[in-house]
Design a protein around this motif. Structure first.
Motif, PDB file in Angstrom:
ATOM      1  N   ASP A   1      -4.482   5.975  -0.123  1.00 43.28           N
ATOM      2  CA  ASP A   1      -3.827   4.751  -0.240  1.00 43.28           C
ATOM      3  C   ASP A   1      -4.273   3.953  -1.739  1.00 43.28           C
ATOM      4  O   ASP A   1      -5.350   4.056  -1.992  1.00 43.28           O
ATOM      5  CB  ASP A   1      -4.180   3.858   0.887  1.00 43.28           C
ATOM      6  N   GLU A   2      -3.201   3.416  -2.264  1.00 47.94           N
ATOM      7  CA  GLU A   2      -3.627   2.595  -3.395  1.00 47.94           C
ATOM      8  C   GLU A   2      -2.685   1.444  -3.449  1.00 47.94           C
ATOM      9  O   GLU A   2      -1.669   1.070  -2.566  1.00 47.94           O
ATOM     10  CB  GLU A   2      -2.986   3.420  -4.603  1.00 47.94           C
TER      11      GLU A   2
ATOM     12  N   ILE B   1       0.871  -0.984   0.197  1.00 47.76           N
ATOM     13  CA  ILE B   1      -0.121  -0.017  -0.261  1.00 47.76           C
ATOM     14  C   ILE B   1       0.883   1.132   0.093  1.00 47.76           C
ATOM     15  O   ILE B   1       1.919   1.380   0.926  1.00 47.76           O
ATOM     16  CB  ILE B   1      -1.023   0.015   1.217  1.00 47.76           C
ATOM     17  N   ARG B   2       0.666   2.101  -0.838  1.00 48.51           N
ATOM     18  CA  ARG B   2       1.502   3.331  -1.010  1.00 48.51           C
ATOM     19  C   ARG B   2       0.340   4.608  -1.027  1.00 48.51           C
ATOM     20  O   ARG B   2      -0.769   4.562  -1.706  1.00 48.51           O
ATOM     21  CB  ARG B   2       2.101   3.458  -2.538  1.00 48.51           C
ATOM     22  N   LYS B   3       0.720   5.684  -0.431  1.00 50.83           N
ATOM     23  CA  LYS B   3      -0.077   7.052  -0.606  1.00 50.83           C
ATOM     24  C   LYS B   3       0.173   7.660  -1.916  1.00 50.83           C
ATOM     25  O   LYS B   3       1.439   7.771  -2.210  1.00 50.83           O
ATOM     26  CB  LYS B   3      -0.013   7.533   0.599  1.00 50.83           C
ATOM     27  N   ASN B   4      -0.968   8.062  -2.541  1.00 49.94           N
ATOM     28  CA  ASN B   4      -0.475   8.882  -3.573  1.00 49.94           C
ATOM     29  C   ASN B   4      -0.423  10.336  -3.225  1.00 49.94           C
ATOM     30  O   ASN B   4      -0.416  10.653  -2.080  1.00 49.94           O
ATOM     31  CB  ASN B   4      -1.632   8.733  -4.680  1.00 49.94           C
TER      32      ASN B   4
END
Lengths: 230, 668
Positions: free
Chosen positions: B622-623, B614-617
């Protein structure tokens, strides 16, 4: 050569990761091995790797052990085998800091022009999302239950890391006030007041009952004092 | 003694009390008016500077016109014409000196009454000494030490009247006056060295008559010969205060000279003035001569007026006996010299502006990678340590030119430098598109320039540099993104064509899964035609452009990851390199791809949340990103599982992301 190195790495993961064996199983216990998509039934005597995930159903439990540890996972719970271990405070802080590098760096104006072509039409999205969210909540709740059992067994640091990962991967579980307070108390026990304060501030953004608000306010006051004394 | 002479002597005694002495053997044609504010011109001559030391910067022409007063009669002539040239650290100087001339006529005391007249003829001797020309060379070793030599050609001519006796057949003796003429050329060579100990003090040493070659058949020294005793002169110059200079020379025959000069700057140039006094060991007077001088200079020319006042309190009579006993040591400064005034002009023929900045040291990349061109716009490929040589704040314009890579000089950001400050200047470069597709490595050179207010650079330096070919890579994973972007247009069309061929599958998928489905389709297509090929070991890492990988249908992990990243980036799917850093320096790279799915949607693509990251754009949302191993060609799911397992183990469980053992490098 690089491919060979990769294969060696993958093989070494499999060889060295047989950390636990299953001592006893009651009811339905399933597992996901490594990155496999297929659930397997867990039976007594089975060896578990650190990359395995075990999940217990209603009225089920599993007892696992290795040379140094015995651990019982109660019903309606899930746990990553790699989390059943003692973590140092340094590793806990590093794991919590990993949050910061999960964000994508700000892009500059020179970023590539992205293709915006759309193939086909939207269909069945809402239904699919609802279905997947339910699945996510189901697994997320079980993982949080597993994290609480880790904490009760003395693996407080691992419990916090598990909870943090679960909240990120299964964000629907963030709405459970009591669970979040539970893990915040562990942060306070470990004297991680700044992290606890941050968590409580985040919790304050939820729609809370008066009782929960008072509880939150009381804990925030305690942390303020603790931070001043620090 | 006149009042003026008393004043001058008083001043000189004051200077003598400072224990500073001046050599006397060498007479200074320019009157010792050289100091810091006029130092760009050569205001000294071989007479006091056999080592040919000069701070002249380029071509310089100088001329001296002289007038001499003898018993109230004034005679004038061109005294000296010279030309000097500085070439890097070498300095050449040549002079023609018609004014360095001494002529003596000594009556023998014999008179003859010629038989056919009643007139008497006096017999006399004529001695003439002159310098024909001189030349010098010196070399500077850095700023503070210079060594050099000078060669001068002198000519000595004597015309002596003698009586020849003839006898006739009756043995009658006849006395016939005959003039015997003899010419002798002298080559005299000397060496010297000058050392600037610091800004306050300069020392020098030089020979006198070190090499003397006589071009004549005379082996026996005659009384009339020029005195060519070998001596050594030690010099000391002290600048106790800005624009004030004390100069002294001591010669080993116990002659010396002291001088003092000063100056000030005006709006139209610099004014300097000086005075020196000498003691000549061959002359009984304590002060044998005094030389006052005044000088005006600007950037282009220098004009000096120099007087030479010879005390001659104990003036020696010009007789043959005195000539025999005392000789003549210096043509223009001897016991018989007359008062003289010289007007000197120095002209900078090709004006070089004052150097305001100087490169002290420079660190530059040893090689350039053309495909990483974008990096050189923001990251300097060289850094120079530079000093502001002036007492004012200046603006420095740095530029560089890489042969075979730049169309013209590339200017880096302008820097303002404080007075006398030492600072660093970064050099950036722009690689033209026409140079970016170089197919072979070449050795070239890079020129660095620093310019201030003039068109000509104040300083420049040249360094060799290796220009790599377009496929060369510096081994840094972050720089692989330049290969991804190298032919994005081509690869974009390629990916769209594949997706177009599979549009049914895309249309039938859930819309939120569009990115995921595209990733899967493109990878399946990519994997079925690729083959892993190891990179041949070479001095420089080699990375194929994506189009080359598709054409060759294979590559190593760098090539394959770059190619698949380009296929996704070309259709707007975000990717990032995963750099697995290995302690043995053989790192591995794989790919992280953005599915654009939200975390709660993970079960749309997997049951196993170890396979997602999970990464924050940029909107803090979160994406789900998925790791893909691009060197595994079984199928998409297999590559995803392999990639995810390594990522989960090394990046997450082992905390590689925070321990800097695993790095995520976004491509955009």
């Amino acid at each position: 050569m690089k491919r060979l190195i990769l294969l060696i790495i993958i093989c070494s993961i499999n060889i060295s990761a047989q950390d636990f064996k299953v001592d006893k199983v009651s009811g339905t216990v399933k597992m996901l091995r490594g990155t496999s998509e297929n659930w397997e039934n867990v039976t007594s005597g089975k060896k578990l790797n650190s990359t395995d995930l075990i999940v217990t159903e209603e009225k089920s439990f599993i007892k696992i052990s290795n040379n140094t540890t015995n651990f019982v996972l109660e019903s309606n719970s899930a746990i990553d085998i790699s989390k059943v271990k003692n973590m140092s405070m340094d590793d806990l802080l590093l794991a919590l800091a990993m949050e910061d590098i999960r964000a994508i760096p700000q892009k500059d104006s020179k970023s590539n022009v992205k293709n915006t072509a759309v193939y086909g039409e939207n269909k069945g999205v809402e239904k699919s999302v609802e279905a997947t969210e339910a699945t996510s909540v189901y697994l997320g709740v079980k993982l949080l239950n597993g994290a609480k059992q880790l904490a009760k067994s003395g693996y407080k640091e691992s419990a916090l890391v598990t909870a943090r990962e679960t909240y990120r991967k299964h964000p629907s579980t963030l709405t459970n006030f009591n669970d979040r307070i539970y893990f915040t108390d562990i942060l306070i026990d470990l004297r991680l007041f700044s992290e606890a304060n941050e968590e409580l501030q985040s919790l304050g953004k939820l729609e809370l009952s008066e009782k929960n608000k008072n509880q939150l306010h009381s804990k925030l006051e305690k942390i303020k004092i603790a931070l001043l004394e620090k | 003694m006149s009042g003026n002479k008393k004043l001058i002597i008083s001043l000189l005694i004051m200077m003598l009390l400072t224990k500073l002495t001046y050599s006397q053997h060498s007479y200074e044609l320019f009157g010792f008016s050289s100091n810091q504010i006029n130092s760009e011109f050569r205001l000294n001559s071989f007479e006091s500077n056999a080592g040919n030391y000069s701070l002249n910067k380029d071509w310089e022409f100088s001329a001296i016109y002289g007038a001499e007063v003898n018993d109230g009669n004034v005679s004038s002539n061109i005294f000296l014409i010279s030309l000097g040239k500085k070439l890097n650290n070498d300095y050449f100087y040549a002079r023609y000196t018609p004014g360095i001339l001494a002529k003596f006529i000594i009556n023998t005391g014999i008179e003859l009454i010629l038989d056919d007249t009643t007139k008497a003829k006096s017999l006399s001797n004529l001695f003439e000494y002159k310098e024909i020309f001189g030349a010098g060379y010196s070399h500077s070793f850095g700023e503070n030490f210079s060594i050099g030599f000078s060669v001068r050609l002198f000519q000595q001519k004597t015309e002596e009247d003698v009586l020849d006796i003839y006898y006739d057949t009756e043995e009658t003796a006849y006395f016939v006056p005959v003039t015997e003429i003899k010419k002798t050329d002298y080559w005299i060579g000397d060496i010297g060295a000058t050392y600037n100990y610091n800004e306050l003090m300069k020392v020098s040493i030089q020979s006198v008559n070190l090499f003397t070659v006589k071009e004549a058949d005379i082996s026996e020294k005659k009384y009339s010969d020029l005195n060519t005793n070998k001596e050594v002169i030690f010099g000391l110059t002290i600048n106790p205060y800005k624009n004030i200079s004390l100069q002294s020379f001591y010669e080993t025959n116990n002659s010396y000279m002291v001088g003092l000069n000063g100056g000030f700057s005006t709006g139209i140039g610099n004014i300097s003035f000086g005075i020196s006094a000498s003691h000549n060991n061959n002359i009984d007077d304590l002060i044998s001569s005094v030389t006052p001088s005044i000088n005006y200079s600007n950037n282009f020319l220098s004009i000096s007026a120099i007087g030479s006042i010879f005390m001659n309190n104990n003036k020696t009579s010009l007789s043959k006996d005195n000539f025999k006993n005392l000789g003549i040591g210096n043509i223009i400064n001897n016991r018989y010299s007359n008062d003289r005034i010289l007007l000197a002009m120095n002209l900078a023929l090709s004006f070089k502006p004052e150097k305001k900045v100087k490169i002290i040291s420079l660190k530059a990349d040893e090689q350039i990678f053309p495909t990483l061109a974008e990096n050189y716009l923001t990251k300097p490929f060289a850094t120079a340590t530079v000093i502001n040589l002036t007492n004012e704040t200046i603006t420095v314009k740095p530029s560089s030119y890489i042969r075979n890579l730049n169309k013209e000089a590339v200017y880096s950001p302008i820097i303002k430098a404080s007075p006398r400050d030492t600072f660093e200047i970064p050099f950036y470069t722009i690689i033209g598109e026409e140079f970016s597709l170089i197919n072979s490595r070449t050795i070239s050179d890079v020129h660095f320039y620093l310019t201030t207010e003039n068109n000509e650079p104040d300083d420049e330096i040249q360094k060799p540099i290796l220009i790599n070919d377009k496929n060369s890579w510096d081994g840094k994973i972050i720089n692989l993104k330049h290969f991804v972007n190298s032919d994005l247009n081509f690869i974009s069309k390629y990916s769209k064509q594949i997706l177009n061929n599979n549009r049914t599958e895309i249309e039938n998928s859930v819309s939120d899964l569009e990115n995921f489905v595209k990733i899967k389709i493109l990878f399946e297509n990519f994997a079925k035609q690729m083959l892993y090929v190891s990179d041949p070991r070479s001095a420089v890492e080699y990375v194929q452009f994506p189009s080359e990988t598709l054409n060759i249908k294979g590559g190593d992990c760098d090539d394959l990851t770059v190619c698949f990243a380009a296929m996704l980036e070309g259709i707007g799917i975000e990717t990032a390199f995963i750099d697995y850093k290995n302690e043995d320096k053989i790192s591995h790279v794989s790919l992280l791809v953005n599915t654009k799915l939200k975390p709660d949607q993970s079960s749309l693509i997997t049951n196993n949340d170890k396979k997602i990251f999970i990464r924050k754009n940029n909107q803090n949302i979160d994406e789900i990103w998925i790791p893909i191993e691009t060197t595994s060609f079984v199928n998409f799911n297999s590559s995803w599982e392999i990639g995810a397992l390594q990522f989960y183990k090394e990046a997450i469980t082992d905390l590689g992301l925070v321990k800097n053992k695993v790095e995520i490098i976004d491509i955009y």
